[in-house]
Write an enzyme that holds these catalytic residues in place. Structure first.
Site, short mmCIF file in Angstrom:
data_model
loop_
_atom_site.label_atom_id
_atom_site.label_comp_id
_atom_site.label_asym_id
_atom_site.label_seq_id
_atom_site.Cartn_x
_atom_site.Cartn_y
_atom_site.Cartn_z
N LYS A 20 0.83 -1.18 0.07
CA LYS A 20 -0.08 0.11 0.09
C LYS A 20 0.85 1.46 -0.06
O LYS A 20 0.64 1.96 -0.72
CB LYS A 20 -0.79 -0.02 1.25
CG LYS A 20 -1.95 1.20 1.50
CD LYS A 20 -2.85 0.62 2.09
CE LYS A 20 -3.02 1.20 3.63
NZ LYS A 20 -2.83 2.49 3.95
N ARG A 25 2.93 5.98 -3.36
CA ARG A 25 4.19 6.58 -3.85
C ARG A 25 4.27 6.43 -5.29
O ARG A 25 4.86 7.78 -5.87
CB ARG A 25 5.41 6.29 -2.91
CG ARG A 25 5.34 6.83 -1.43
CD ARG A 25 6.04 5.82 -0.68
NE ARG A 25 6.46 6.28 0.72
CZ ARG A 25 5.39 6.27 1.84
NH1 ARG A 25 4.23 5.59 1.41
NH2 ARG A 25 5.70 6.72 2.95
N ARG A 120 -7.62 12.88 12.93
CA ARG A 120 -6.15 12.60 13.13
C ARG A 120 -5.38 13.80 13.10
O ARG A 120 -5.72 14.61 12.06
CB ARG A 120 -5.86 11.38 12.01
CG ARG A 120 -6.75 10.15 12.16
CD ARG A 120 -6.42 9.27 11.20
NE ARG A 120 -5.05 8.77 11.13
CZ ARG A 120 -4.46 7.88 10.23
NH1 ARG A 120 -5.17 7.41 9.32
NH2 ARG A 120 -3.31 7.40 10.60
N ASP A 313 2.35 -0.81 11.80
CA ASP A 313 0.86 -1.24 11.31
C ASP A 313 0.69 -2.61 11.68
O ASP A 313 -0.41 -3.31 11.64
CB ASP A 313 0.78 -1.17 9.94
CG ASP A 313 0.77 0.22 9.44
OD1 ASP A 313 0.36 1.36 10.26
OD2 ASP A 313 0.93 0.73 8.57
N LYS A 340 -3.80 6.18 14.76
CA LYS A 340 -4.13 5.53 13.37
C LYS A 340 -5.77 5.55 13.21
O LYS A 340 -6.31 6.33 13.63
CB LYS A 340 -3.74 3.93 13.72
CG LYS A 340 -2.17 4.08 13.83
CD LYS A 340 -1.48 4.49 12.64
CE LYS A 340 0.30 4.69 13.17
NZ LYS A 340 0.92 5.30 12.08
N ARG A 386 -7.04 -2.76 9.72
CA ARG A 386 -6.05 -3.58 10.49
C ARG A 386 -6.45 -4.33 11.53
O ARG A 386 -6.33 -5.64 12.11
CB ARG A 386 -4.85 -2.92 10.83
CG ARG A 386 -4.26 -2.16 9.51
CD ARG A 386 -2.81 -2.27 9.43
NE ARG A 386 -2.25 -1.78 8.02
CZ ARG A 386 -2.28 -2.25 6.98
NH1 ARG A 386 -2.44 -3.43 6.79
NH2 ARG A 386 -1.96 -1.70 6.06
#
Ligand code: S3P
Length: 426
Positions: A20, A25, A120, A313, A340, A386
């Site tokens: 990911k 990027r 966040r 993560d 997160k 997650r």
């Protein structure tokens, strides 16, 4: 999703979707490079689609064909003012990396996101980008939506990172493309270096020495043909499942094993995990390998704060492994998990505790006492991909049916997660 954990083991050979972080990027650099970029094995998930849509919105021609993406790069000064605010959905990477890029543009822009993203912290990028002369504002100077206006001049900075964050580091590096002089970033703790590696590959003048990164402005980037390695963060769920479930034996091919990112492998080996990495090679400046995992008896260990950046993560799935390991596991330096997609210290602890795990939260560390078994439960994912995947693996070890609510949030990073998991189950 209902997971029935009775009598199963994981057997077989799989691949996991593209990484990911690297996929984001590749889309960003491909869009602002000169010429064509072809990306193979890119992750097509909700988060990455947000980054792709952002660049389409800024006039970049991006074509998605199965797992290949073709980008006609517009050069670093070729982006157009977006017609609407850029919606980053759940994706912190999209918002933080794009902010760095957008502060250098000659047009204004607004970045916003979903209910989780707007809570966040963005001051971590607002502060260094403002030091560079950027005109970027958030709600209470901290939260999205972010409003960015053109600035007369952007200058390089010397920045000692107050938080260990690859997103912040990458945001500064992208702004440096438009700044005068040489930017220096000093990291106190190692974080994933995918941006540095890819900027170099695309032709930027960037040097890394120990924990320091130096990058010059006035870079021109050139399109590339890229292959994205499999995502170690996605592989991690199957690795832990195979370690925990008796009789399991799996191989995961073509996984990214960048040492600044794949900290989970050494941690699980230290816990006694039978994990072998083989067929190691490098593709597009990123190390890649195949991973073989066999069921193992795990033991508790202490994970030091310094190691957290390389496995940030993976803490929820490491916590799952720790609940069933013999003895005590201490995970230090977990504070960043609070910021997160959910407060992961709370959400993973709640889920695993409901299954009978024993977890104590102290300031900045988690202490997990291993138990013999977990029991099935009704589990809340808190809409965090997650957490949903980590709890699904925990549920697989418990005899009986567990229910994971809002499990469709896996689409953020791994839409085929359950399909691949069920394919491995025997
Ligand atoms: C990411 C960096 C990490 C990670 C996130 C992806 C990236 O965040 O948690 O999922 O792609 O740079 P931080 O930079 O906030 O540590």
């Amino acid at each position: 999703m209902i997971i029935d954990g009775s009598k199963c083991k994981l057997v077989g050979k799989i691949k996991v979707p593209g990484d990911k972080s690297i996929s984001h990027r590749a889309v960003i650099l491909g869009s602002i490079a000169k010429g064509l970029t072809v990306i193979e094995n890119i992750l097509i998930s909700e988060d990455v689609i947000k980054t792709i849509d952002a660049f389409k919105n800024m006039g970049v021609n991006i074509e998605i064909m199965d797992e290949k993406v073709l980008i006609k790069g517009v050069g670093i000064h070729g982006l157009k003012k977006p017609n609407t605010p850029i919606y980053c959905g759940n994706s912190g990477t999209t918002m933080r990396l794009l902010s760095g890029l957008l502060v250098g543009q000659k047009f204004s822009s607004i970045l916003t996101g979903d209910d989780s993203l707007v809570k966040r912290p963005m001051d971590r990028i607002i502060i260094p980008l403002s030091k560079m002369g950027a005109n970027i504002k958030g709600v209470k100077n901290k939260y999205p939506p972010l409003s960015i206006k053109p600035t007369n001049i952007l200058t390089s900075i010397c920045y000692k990172m107050p938080v260990a964050s690859a997103q912040v580091k990458s945001s500064i590096l992208l702004a440096t493309l438009y700044a005068k002089g040489t930017t220096k970033i000093i990291e106190n703790k190692i974080t994933r270096d995918h941006t540095e590696r890819m900027l170099k590959l695309f032709g930027a003048n960037i040097r890394c020495k120990g924990n320091e990164i130096l990058m010059d402005s006035e870079n021109e980037l050139y399109g590339k043909k890229l292959y994205i390695p499999g995502d170690i963060s996605s592989a991690a769920y199957f690795i832990v499942a195979a370690l925990l479930i008796k009789g399991s034996h799996i191989i995961i091919e073509d996984v990214g094993i960048n040492p600044t990112r794949a900290g989970i492998l050494s941690i699980l080996k230290k816990m006694g995990g039978n994990i072998i990495v083989f067929n190691e090679r490098e593709i597009n400046c990123e190390p890649i390998g195949d991973i073989e995992v066999k069921y193992s008896k795990l033991r508790g260990i202490t994970i030091e704060e310094d190691e957290i950046g390389k496995l940030i993560d993976e803490v929820p799935i490491i916590a799952v492994a720790a609940t069933l390991a013999e003895g005590r596991t201490i995970i230090k330096g977990v504070n960043e998990l609070k910021y997160k997609e959910s407060n992961r210290i709370k959400t993973i602890t709640e889920g695993l505790s409901n299954m009978g795990a024993y977890i104590k939260i102290l300031p900045d560390r988690m202490i997990i006492e291993g138990v013999q078994e977990l029991k099935p439960a009704f589990l809340n994912s808190y809409d965090d991909h997650r957490i949903a995947m980590a709890l699904s693996i925990a549920a697989l070890t418990a005899k009986g049916s567990s229910h994971i609510n809002k499990s469709e949030c896996i689409n953020i990073s791994y839409p085929e997660f359950y399909t691949t998991l069920f394919k491995l189950l025997q």
